[in-house]
Design an enzyme around this catalytic site. Structure first.
Site, PDB file in Angstrom:
ATOM      1  N   TYR A 117       0.898  -1.094  -0.132  1.00  0.00           N
ATOM      2  CA  TYR A 117       0.088  -0.057  -0.095  1.00  0.00           C
ATOM      3  C   TYR A 117       0.850   1.249   0.022  1.00  0.00           C
ATOM      4  CZ  TYR A 117      -3.100   3.694   2.213  1.00  0.00           C
ATOM      5  OH  TYR A 117      -3.748   4.784   2.528  1.00  0.00           O
ATOM      6  N   SER A 149       3.622 -11.490  -0.274  1.00  0.00           N
ATOM      7  CA  SER A 149       2.870 -12.200   0.792  1.00  0.00           C
ATOM      8  C   SER A 149       1.660 -11.503   0.974  1.00  0.00           C
ATOM      9  CB  SER A 149       3.719 -12.268   2.076  1.00  0.00           C
ATOM     10  OG  SER A 149       3.915 -10.890   2.643  1.00  0.00           O
ATOM     11  N   ASN A 150       1.571 -10.047   0.849  1.00  0.00           N
ATOM     12  CA  ASN A 150       0.574  -9.220   1.018  1.00  0.00           C
ATOM     13  C   ASN A 150       0.261  -8.236  -0.191  1.00  0.00           C
ATOM     14  OD1 ASN A 150      -1.604  -8.463   2.749  1.00  0.00           O
ATOM     15  ND2 ASN A 150      -0.724  -6.606   3.645  1.00  0.00           N
ATOM     16  N   LYS A 164       1.936  -6.261   9.036  1.00  0.00           N
ATOM     17  CA  LYS A 164       1.628  -5.143   9.874  1.00  0.00           C
ATOM     18  C   LYS A 164       0.172  -5.195  10.590  1.00  0.00           C
ATOM     19  CE  LYS A 164      -1.200  -3.256   5.889  1.00  0.00           C
ATOM     20  NZ  LYS A 164      -1.783  -2.092   5.213  1.00  0.00           N
ATOM     21  N   SER A 180       6.689   3.185  13.150  1.00  0.00           N
ATOM     22  CA  SER A 180       5.174   3.472  13.304  1.00  0.00           C
ATOM     23  C   SER A 180       4.642   4.208  14.832  1.00  0.00           C
ATOM     24  CB  SER A 180       4.433   1.972  13.480  1.00  0.00           C
ATOM     25  OG  SER A 180       3.315   1.771  13.862  1.00  0.00           O
ATOM     26  N   TYR A 231       3.561  -6.725  16.932  1.00  0.00           N
ATOM     27  CA  TYR A 231       3.743  -5.774  15.949  1.00  0.00           C
ATOM     28  C   TYR A 231       4.690  -4.649  16.426  1.00  0.00           C
ATOM     29  CZ  TYR A 231       3.210  -2.204  12.260  1.00  0.00           C
ATOM     30  OH  TYR A 231       3.242  -1.303  11.516  1.00  0.00           O
ATOM     31  N   LYS A 269       8.668  -3.544  15.343  1.00  0.00           N
ATOM     32  CA  LYS A 269       9.059  -2.189  14.827  1.00  0.00           C
ATOM     33  C   LYS A 269      10.121  -1.553  15.668  1.00  0.00           C
ATOM     34  CE  LYS A 269       6.956  -2.104  11.086  1.00  0.00           C
ATOM     35  NZ  LYS A 269       7.789  -1.756   9.884  1.00  0.00           N
ATOM     36  N   ASN A 317      -1.744   7.210  11.178  1.00  0.00           N
ATOM     37  CA  ASN A 317      -2.548   6.492  10.621  1.00  0.00           C
ATOM     38  C   ASN A 317      -2.709   7.028   9.037  1.00  0.00           C
ATOM     39  OD1 ASN A 317      -3.336   6.274  13.648  1.00  0.00           O
ATOM     40  ND2 ASN A 317      -4.921   5.043  12.917  1.00  0.00           N
ATOM     41  N   ASP A 339      -7.293  -0.779  22.267  1.00  0.00           N
ATOM     42  CA  ASP A 339      -7.339   0.488  21.673  1.00  0.00           C
ATOM     43  C   ASP A 339      -7.623   1.483  22.896  1.00  0.00           C
ATOM     44  OD1 ASP A 339      -7.872  -0.079  19.085  1.00  0.00           O
ATOM     45  OD2 ASP A 339     -10.028   0.203  18.995  1.00  0.00           O
TER      46      ASP A 339
HETATM   47  P1  NAD Z   1       1.476  -3.812   3.028  1.00  0.00           P
HETATM   48  O1  NAD Z   1       1.218  -4.878   3.719  1.00  0.00           O
HETATM   49  O2  NAD Z   1       0.593  -3.152   2.122  1.00  0.00           O
HETATM   50  O3  NAD Z   1       3.118  -3.656   2.419  1.00  0.00           O
HETATM   51  C1  NAD Z   1       4.036  -4.382   2.843  1.00  0.00           C
HETATM   52  C2  NAD Z   1       4.594  -5.157   1.594  1.00  0.00           C
HETATM   53  O4  NAD Z   1       5.654  -5.866   2.006  1.00  0.00           O
HETATM   54  C3  NAD Z   1       3.763  -6.207   1.070  1.00  0.00           C
HETATM   55  O5  NAD Z   1       3.567  -5.915  -0.374  1.00  0.00           O
HETATM   56  C4  NAD Z   1       4.219  -7.439   1.353  1.00  0.00           C
HETATM   57  O6  NAD Z   1       3.908  -8.596   0.266  1.00  0.00           O
HETATM   58  C5  NAD Z   1       5.923  -7.118   1.473  1.00  0.00           C
HETATM   59  N1  NAD Z   1       6.372  -8.095   2.374  1.00  0.00           N
HETATM   60  C6  NAD Z   1       6.156  -8.291   3.404  1.00  0.00           C
HETATM   61  N2  NAD Z   1       7.328  -9.037   4.234  1.00  0.00           N
HETATM   62  C7  NAD Z   1       8.188  -9.217   3.333  1.00  0.00           C
HETATM   63  C8  NAD Z   1       9.302 -10.011   3.158  1.00  0.00           C
HETATM   64  N3  NAD Z   1       9.754 -10.650   4.319  1.00  0.00           N
HETATM   65  N4  NAD Z   1      10.057 -10.049   2.371  1.00  0.00           N
HETATM   66  C9  NAD Z   1       9.744  -9.344   0.768  1.00  0.00           C
HETATM   67  N5  NAD Z   1       8.326  -8.500   1.038  1.00  0.00           N
HETATM   68  C10 NAD Z   1       7.522  -8.631   2.133  1.00  0.00           C
HETATM   69  O7  NAD Z   1       1.798  -2.654   4.427  1.00  0.00           O
HETATM   70  P2  NAD Z   1       1.674  -1.029   4.260  1.00  0.00           P
HETATM   71  O8  NAD Z   1       0.501  -0.420   4.827  1.00  0.00           O
HETATM   72  O9  NAD Z   1       2.196  -0.427   2.954  1.00  0.00           O
HETATM   73  O10 NAD Z   1       2.986  -0.801   5.055  1.00  0.00           O
HETATM   74  C11 NAD Z   1       4.254  -0.567   4.912  1.00  0.00           C
HETATM   75  C12 NAD Z   1       5.033  -0.208   6.058  1.00  0.00           C
HETATM   76  O11 NAD Z   1       4.666   0.957   6.855  1.00  0.00           O
HETATM   77  C13 NAD Z   1       5.165  -1.506   6.885  1.00  0.00           C
HETATM   78  O12 NAD Z   1       6.583  -1.671   7.339  1.00  0.00           O
HETATM   79  C14 NAD Z   1       4.295  -1.297   8.077  1.00  0.00           C
HETATM   80  O13 NAD Z   1       4.632  -1.704   9.133  1.00  0.00           O
HETATM   81  C15 NAD Z   1       4.523   0.411   8.069  1.00  0.00           C
HETATM   82  N6  NAD Z   1       3.284   0.800   8.798  1.00  0.00           N
HETATM   83  C16 NAD Z   1       2.076   0.914   8.333  1.00  0.00           C
HETATM   84  C17 NAD Z   1       1.124   1.609   8.684  1.00  0.00           C
HETATM   85  C18 NAD Z   1      -0.415   1.315   8.121  1.00  0.00           C
HETATM   86  O14 NAD Z   1      -1.259   1.586   8.818  1.00  0.00           O
HETATM   87  N7  NAD Z   1      -0.405   0.961   7.133  1.00  0.00           N
HETATM   88  C19 NAD Z   1       1.293   2.421   9.697  1.00  0.00           C
HETATM   89  C20 NAD Z   1       2.600   2.612  10.471  1.00  0.00           C
HETATM   90  C21 NAD Z   1       3.528   1.958   9.614  1.00  0.00           C
HETATM   91  C1  WQD Z   2      -8.720   3.624  14.247  1.00  0.00           C
HETATM   92  C2  WQD Z   2      -9.936   3.767  15.044  1.00  0.00           C
HETATM   93  C3  WQD Z   2     -10.841   1.915  16.152  1.00  0.00           C
HETATM   94  C4  WQD Z   2     -11.904  -0.272  12.741  1.00  0.00           C
HETATM   95  C5  WQD Z   2      -3.293   0.763  13.745  1.00  0.00           C
HETATM   96  C6  WQD Z   2      -2.274   0.022  14.266  1.00  0.00           C
HETATM   97  C7  WQD Z   2      -1.099   0.991  14.433  1.00  0.00           C
HETATM   98  C8  WQD Z   2      -0.804   1.523  12.652  1.00  0.00           C
HETATM   99  C9  WQD Z   2      -2.100   2.063  12.179  1.00  0.00           C
HETATM  100  C10 WQD Z   2       0.940   0.327  11.577  1.00  0.00           C
HETATM  101  C11 WQD Z   2      -9.819   3.409  16.349  1.00  0.00           C
HETATM  102  C12 WQD Z   2     -11.777   2.260  15.413  1.00  0.00           C
HETATM  103  C13 WQD Z   2     -11.496   0.722  13.722  1.00  0.00           C
HETATM  104  C14 WQD Z   2     -13.480  -0.661  12.747  1.00  0.00           C
HETATM  105  C15 WQD Z   2     -13.532   1.165  14.293  1.00  0.00           C
HETATM  106  N1  WQD Z   2      -0.391   0.417  11.944  1.00  0.00           N
HETATM  107  N2  WQD Z   2     -12.240   1.269  14.430  1.00  0.00           N
HETATM  108  N3  WQD Z   2     -14.280   0.063  13.488  1.00  0.00           N
HETATM  109  O1  WQD Z   2      -5.915   1.003  15.895  1.00  0.00           O
HETATM  110  O2  WQD Z   2      -5.256   3.527  15.342  1.00  0.00           O
HETATM  111  O3  WQD Z   2      -3.930   1.843  14.449  1.00  0.00           O
HETATM  112  O4  WQD Z   2      -3.268   1.166  12.499  1.00  0.00           O
HETATM  113  O5  WQD Z   2       1.609   0.519  12.196  1.00  0.00           O
HETATM  114  O6  WQD Z   2       0.149   0.406  14.587  1.00  0.00           O
HETATM  115  O7  WQD Z   2      -2.572  -0.269  15.661  1.00  0.00           O
HETATM  116  O8  WQD Z   2      -5.920   1.926  13.552  1.00  0.00           O
HETATM  117  O9  WQD Z   2      -7.758   2.101  11.785  1.00  0.00           O
HETATM  118  O10 WQD Z   2      -7.694   0.187  13.231  1.00  0.00           O
HETATM  119  O11 WQD Z   2      -8.435   2.213  14.098  1.00  0.00           O
HETATM  120  O12 WQD Z   2     -14.473   1.679  15.200  1.00  0.00           O
HETATM  121  O13 WQD Z   2     -13.895  -1.571  12.036  1.00  0.00           O
HETATM  122  O14 WQD Z   2     -11.133   3.291  14.281  1.00  0.00           O
HETATM  123  O15 WQD Z   2     -11.351   1.707  17.249  1.00  0.00           O
HETATM  124  O16 WQD Z   2     -10.677   4.212  17.105  1.00  0.00           O
HETATM  125  P1  WQD Z   2      -5.357   2.117  15.053  1.00  0.00           P
HETATM  126  P2  WQD Z   2      -7.420   1.612  13.139  1.00  0.00           P
END
Ligand code: NAD
Ligand code: WQD
Length: 338
Positions: A11, A34-35, A84, A124, A148, A152, A178, A294
């Site tokens: 993403y 994988s995702n 994630k 994160s 998770y 990180k 977020n 939460d």
């Molecule tokens: P995502 O799952 O969409 O993207 C991660 C990608 O990494 C995927 O395409 C997956 O196939 C690939 N991948 C996973 N493990 C792998 C491995 N061992 N080798 C090669 N490829 C691998 O996730 P995203 O939302 O794009 O998140 C990207 C990064 O941002 C992650 O590190 C995540 O922890 C961090 N992050 C995401 C969020 C969020 O809410 N989306 C918030 C904070 C931090």
């Molecule tokens: C947001 C708000 C829920 C879903 C997570 C990870 C964090 C980071 C971002 C990776 C909260 C509410 C949610 C639903 C709901 N990821 N909610 N109904 O929990 O803040 O953060 O994603 O690094 O590490 O913990 O994000 O989008 O899950 O929730 O009411 O079906 O929406 O309770 O208040 P969160 P979220």
């Protein structure tokens, strides 16, 4: 600059590839899918006007990774690849440790071997002790409440260790709050497998008719409307921060850890209402029990990123909802639509 983008089909990584290409960089994607769908690479190519160089390798495959570093002379790495989903990490902690921490250790070893000295890492807000403060600066207490977040934090430690041990190695840890929204073209967006665990994709799937009703996890928090408050930021603003972080590494040759968010708290109900306004669709919901783990409210103090990277979020909640809806309505089944 030639940049290795790990998780570049995911993403956030896919959006970063487009922004980096627009800033004149050459990207090479490594992803084990994988995702993510390989279809994403075609969409990135559509947006950049050039084919994407990509390799299907798991980061823990040291031989595969070494081959990739031997084939290309990377000048920087952007490391997005990770698992994630918080709930999955509680169910399968070893898998998160192996994939996220093991993958990062393997990547750092390959970078050391190839003398690649610039890294931008996807950290994160999950590294903070969310029970300690509501608006968090980078010096807020750390302490992830789940495997998770712990993975990180462990990655940040490994990166710091490499920076201490290796002259000229510098990294920027970006602690995202977020991320939501999509590329304004509607060609790239968030495509979770199965039932979404995050709010915005759940809302979009209800609006498009894939799911009947949104569960809202509690309306009795100590927040203005009782629902949880978070710091949502547009994925295009987030992608831009990565290009800015790379400029910082080139300019300042030092490491940095910075929050990325808008600094504004938005409640679940506010997000739902904004989404209904921009999409013209109803998002019916049920108030259900609080979700374990939460907190009532959590948002960033993003002033360090502004001061040091010259970055600030520019796109507001309307833009986040508009672009998420554009993506979802054009791709009701995500990438499987095409
Ligand atoms: P995502 O799952 O969409 O993207 C991660 C990608 O990494 C995927 O395409 C997956 O196939 C690939 N991948 C996973 N493990 C792998 C491995 N061992 N080798 C090669 N490829 C691998 O996730 P995203 O939302 O794009 O998140 C990207 C990064 O941002 C992650 O590190 C995540 O922890 C961090 N992050 C995401 C969020 C969020 O809410 N989306 C918030 C904070 C931090
Ligand atoms: C947001 C708000 C829920 C879903 C997570 C990870 C964090 C980071 C971002 C990776 C909260 C509410 C949610 C639903 C709901 N990821 N909610 N109904 O929990 O803040 O953060 O994603 O690094 O590490 O913990 O994000 O989008 O899950 O929730 O009411 O079906 O929406 O309770 O208040 P969160 P979220």
């Amino acid at each position: 600059m030639k940049i290795l983008v790990t998780g570049g089909a995911g993403y956030i990584g896919s959006h970063a590839c487009v922004v980096l290409a627009a800033r004149g960089h050459e990207v090479v994607v490594v992803d084990n899918h994988s995702n993510s769908s390989p279809q994403v690479l075609t969409r990135i190519a559509q947006l950049t006007g050039a084919p994407v160089v990509a390799s299907t390798v798991d980061l823990r495959d040291a031989v595969g990774l070494a081959r990739l570093f031997a084939e290309h002379r990377f000048e920087a790495v952007m490391h997005f690849a990770a698992l994630k989903v918080v709930a999955d990490s509680i169910a399968r902690p070893q898998e998160y440790e192996s994939n996220n921490v093991g993958g990062t250790a393997s990547l750092l070893a390959a970078m050391k071997q190839a003398s690649v000295s610039r890294l931008v890492f996807s950290s994160s807000a999950a590294v903070y002790d969310a029970t300690a403060s509501i608006q968090v600066g980078e010096d807020a207490p750390l302490g992830a409440g789940h495997p998770y977040g712990q993975s990180k934090l462990s990655c940040e430690h490994l990166i710091a260790q490499q920076a201490n041990e290796t002259a000229d190695f510098h990294a920027v840890n970006l602690r995202y709050f977020n991320p939501v929204g999509a590329h304004p073209s509607g060609l790239l967006g968030e495509d979770p497998h199965g039932t979404p665990t995050n709010l915005m994709p759940y809302v979009s799937q209800v609006a498009v008719g894939q799911r009947a009703r949104l569960p809202i996890f509690g309306d009795d928090y100590a927040t203005p409307d009782g629902t949880g408050v978070r710091d949502y930021l547009h994925v295009m603003d987030l992608a831009r921060a990565h290009a800015d972080a790379l400029d910082f590494l080139v300019r300042e040759r030092r490491s940095l850890t910075a929050n990325l968010g808008t600094g504004q708290g938005v409640s679940v109900l506010e997000l739902v209402q904004a989404f209904e306004r921009v999409s013209g669709r109803a998002v019916p919901y049920d108030i259900v029990a609080r979700r374990a783990g939460d907190v009532a409210a959590l948002y960033a103090d993003p002033s360090l990123a502004q001061r040091v990277l010259g970055w600030r979020a520019e796109l507001d909640l309307e833009a986040m909802c508009r672009d998420a809806w554009h993506w979802q309505s054009r791709n009701p089944q995500g990438y499987a639509t095409s």
